[in-house]
Design a protein around this motif. Structure first.
Motif, PDB file in Angstrom:
ATOM      1  N   GLY A  24       0.854  -1.248   0.108  1.00  0.00           N
ATOM      2  CA  GLY A  24      -0.108  -0.014   0.092  1.00  0.00           C
ATOM      3  C   GLY A  24       0.848   1.141  -0.155  1.00  0.00           C
ATOM      4  O   GLY A  24       2.120   1.271  -0.225  1.00  0.00           O
ATOM      5  N   PHE A  25      -0.033   2.281   0.066  1.00  0.00           N
ATOM      6  CA  PHE A  25       0.605   3.877   0.145  1.00  0.00           C
ATOM      7  C   PHE A  25      -0.284   4.633   1.247  1.00  0.00           C
ATOM      8  O   PHE A  25      -1.364   4.513   1.383  1.00  0.00           O
ATOM      9  CB  PHE A  25       0.523   4.215  -1.154  1.00  0.00           C
ATOM     10  CG  PHE A  25       1.345   5.644  -1.376  1.00  0.00           C
ATOM     11  CD1 PHE A  25       2.509   5.432  -1.527  1.00  0.00           C
ATOM     12  CD2 PHE A  25       0.476   6.786  -1.536  1.00  0.00           C
ATOM     13  CE1 PHE A  25       3.401   6.922  -1.963  1.00  0.00           C
ATOM     14  CE2 PHE A  25       1.349   7.901  -1.695  1.00  0.00           C
ATOM     15  CZ  PHE A  25       2.641   7.793  -1.771  1.00  0.00           C
ATOM     16  N   VAL A  64       3.880  -4.517 -12.075  1.00  0.00           N
ATOM     17  CA  VAL A  64       4.274  -3.405 -11.575  1.00  0.00           C
ATOM     18  C   VAL A  64       3.383  -2.446 -11.250  1.00  0.00           C
ATOM     19  O   VAL A  64       2.264  -2.360 -12.205  1.00  0.00           O
ATOM     20  CB  VAL A  64       5.420  -2.761 -12.512  1.00  0.00           C
ATOM     21  CG1 VAL A  64       5.976  -1.582 -11.806  1.00  0.00           C
ATOM     22  CG2 VAL A  64       6.608  -3.537 -12.748  1.00  0.00           C
ATOM     23  N   ALA A  65       3.070  -1.719 -10.250  1.00  0.00           N
ATOM     24  CA  ALA A  65       2.136  -0.791  -9.852  1.00  0.00           C
ATOM     25  C   ALA A  65       3.111   0.670  -9.842  1.00  0.00           C
ATOM     26  O   ALA A  65       3.982   0.557  -9.336  1.00  0.00           O
ATOM     27  CB  ALA A  65       1.517  -0.982  -8.675  1.00  0.00           C
ATOM     28  N   ILE A  66       2.535   1.671 -10.481  1.00  0.00           N
ATOM     29  CA  ILE A  66       3.001   3.037 -10.290  1.00  0.00           C
ATOM     30  C   ILE A  66       1.985   3.703  -9.523  1.00  0.00           C
ATOM     31  O   ILE A  66       1.026   3.796  -9.821  1.00  0.00           O
ATOM     32  CB  ILE A  66       3.125   3.522 -11.833  1.00  0.00           C
ATOM     33  CG1 ILE A  66       4.042   2.811 -12.622  1.00  0.00           C
ATOM     34  CG2 ILE A  66       3.567   5.016 -11.675  1.00  0.00           C
ATOM     35  CD1 ILE A  66       4.310   3.135 -14.061  1.00  0.00           C
ATOM     36  N   GLY A  67       2.563   4.177  -8.302  1.00  0.00           N
ATOM     37  CA  GLY A  67       1.834   4.853  -7.288  1.00  0.00           C
ATOM     38  C   GLY A  67       1.294   6.095  -7.412  1.00  0.00           C
ATOM     39  O   GLY A  67       2.005   6.823  -8.617  1.00  0.00           O
ATOM     40  N   CYS A 127       7.451  12.254  -5.787  1.00  0.00           N
ATOM     41  CA  CYS A 127       8.106  11.321  -6.499  1.00  0.00           C
ATOM     42  C   CYS A 127       7.459  10.164  -6.846  1.00  0.00           C
ATOM     43  O   CYS A 127       6.232  10.019  -6.207  1.00  0.00           O
ATOM     44  CB  CYS A 127       9.473  10.833  -5.894  1.00  0.00           C
ATOM     45  SG  CYS A 127      10.683  12.268  -6.049  1.00  0.00           S
ATOM     46  N   VAL A 128       7.885   9.254  -7.734  1.00  0.00           N
ATOM     47  CA  VAL A 128       6.950   8.018  -8.122  1.00  0.00           C
ATOM     48  C   VAL A 128       7.430   6.892  -7.338  1.00  0.00           C
ATOM     49  O   VAL A 128       8.416   6.287  -7.417  1.00  0.00           O
ATOM     50  CB  VAL A 128       7.242   7.740  -9.655  1.00  0.00           C
ATOM     51  CG1 VAL A 128       6.120   6.655  -9.948  1.00  0.00           C
ATOM     52  CG2 VAL A 128       6.764   9.164 -10.496  1.00  0.00           C
ATOM     53  N   PRO A 129       6.504   6.173  -6.602  1.00  0.00           N
ATOM     54  CA  PRO A 129       6.896   4.940  -6.033  1.00  0.00           C
ATOM     55  C   PRO A 129       6.458   3.788  -7.289  1.00  0.00           C
ATOM     56  O   PRO A 129       5.445   3.735  -7.714  1.00  0.00           O
ATOM     57  CB  PRO A 129       5.698   4.770  -4.890  1.00  0.00           C
ATOM     58  CG  PRO A 129       4.463   5.763  -5.177  1.00  0.00           C
ATOM     59  CD  PRO A 129       5.117   6.948  -6.248  1.00  0.00           C
TER      60      PRO A 129
END
Length: 272
Positions: free
Chosen positions: A29-30, A176-179, A128-130
């Motif tokens: 998660g985030f 892959v997930a881009i958060g 930034c990108v997770p």
């Protein structure tokens, strides 16, 4: 939000819905900025020890999230994020790195992965990108922190290469997930950055930036990372991209571009 892969689990964090539908789904998660102990300008679930917040409040926030996701804090692993492309394989001995003190985080590293259970990989964000990596068949998870520097240094493709070369994981087995991160409409950069982008993009159909005049551009870091991952061999239907913008969603997220003195969200992934 239509096709949004990140869904609000509770007010403290979002989960990646597609990962949860895969075999051997990880804890993933985030975090949001809500329901923590920190005071302004870090209100309230600030998880960064490096932003001049009170240390005891940050540790309290981390313990709160650990309880919420049922993953003990002494099993978390943080790295010292330096906007590079170094990847480290994390093992049992690394557990606890960076959880209570910054100085024992894994040095000079922006990407981590593990093949072991009961290890939670964690990294920190405020625009930034997770990047989240998961191979359900090979029980491997990873995280990468991709600002513009890490992105053009190909930290995403570097993770893919290491999994393929060192772990013998087939490309078609990787998801892959881009958060959540800053959106294109809010991320203005200059020609210096775009020159670096052009150095790494091989596609003639680059959709990652647009010029707005006066040597200024709007850069879509999520799209750029997606393009680089596809070029690295990841199937497009195995890449899930969040529409959430850390700059726009002020109630949910901290944003360095919106307010330099601010807290940090955390991406996390681990297998139980």
């Amino acid at each position: 939000m239509q096709n949004e892969p990140f869904v609000l689990q509770n007010q403290n964090n979002l989960t990646i819905k597609p990962f949860g539908q895969l075999e051997n789904s990880p804890v993933v998660g985030f975090s949001t900025r809500k329901s923590g102990y920190s005071l302004n300008p870090y209100a309230s679930l600030n998880l960064g020890l490096h932003v001049d917040d009170e240390c005891d409040k940050v540790i309290g926030n981390r313990k709160k999230l650990a309880n919420d996701i049922e993953f003990p804090l002494d099993r978390w692993v943080f790295s010292e994020q330096v906007h590079g492309n170094k990847i480290k394989k994390v093992k049992e001995a690394d557990c606890g790195s960076g959880t209570l003190h910054m100085n024992d985080a894994i040095k000079g590293t922006d990407g981590m992965y593990t093949t072991e259970k009961n290890i939670l990989l964690a990294s920190l964000y405020a625009d930034c990108v997770p990047l989240y990596f998961f191979s359900p068949i090979y029980s491997t998870v990873g995280l990468a922190h991709a600002g513009w520097k890490g992105t053009v240094a190909k930290i995403g493709p570097n993770m893919i290469r290491i999994w393929s070369d060192n772990e013998n994981i087939p490309l078609q087995s990787i998801y892959v997930a881009i958060g959540p991160s800053i959106s294109q409409q809010n991320y203005e950069v200059d020609h210096y950055v775009i020159d670096k982008v052009n150095d790494v993009i091989t596609s003639s159909n680059d959709l990652s930036y647009k010029e707005i005049g006066n040597n200024k551009y709007l850069l879509d870091l999520k799209q750029l990372n997606k393009q680089l991952l596809i070029e690295a061999g990841i199937r497009e239907d195995h890449i899930f991209v969040s529409n959430l913008c850390t700059f726009n969603e002020s109630e949910l997220f901290f944003s360095y571009r919106r307010q330099e003195r601010t807290g940090r969200m955390m991406s996390f992934i681990g297998m139980k």
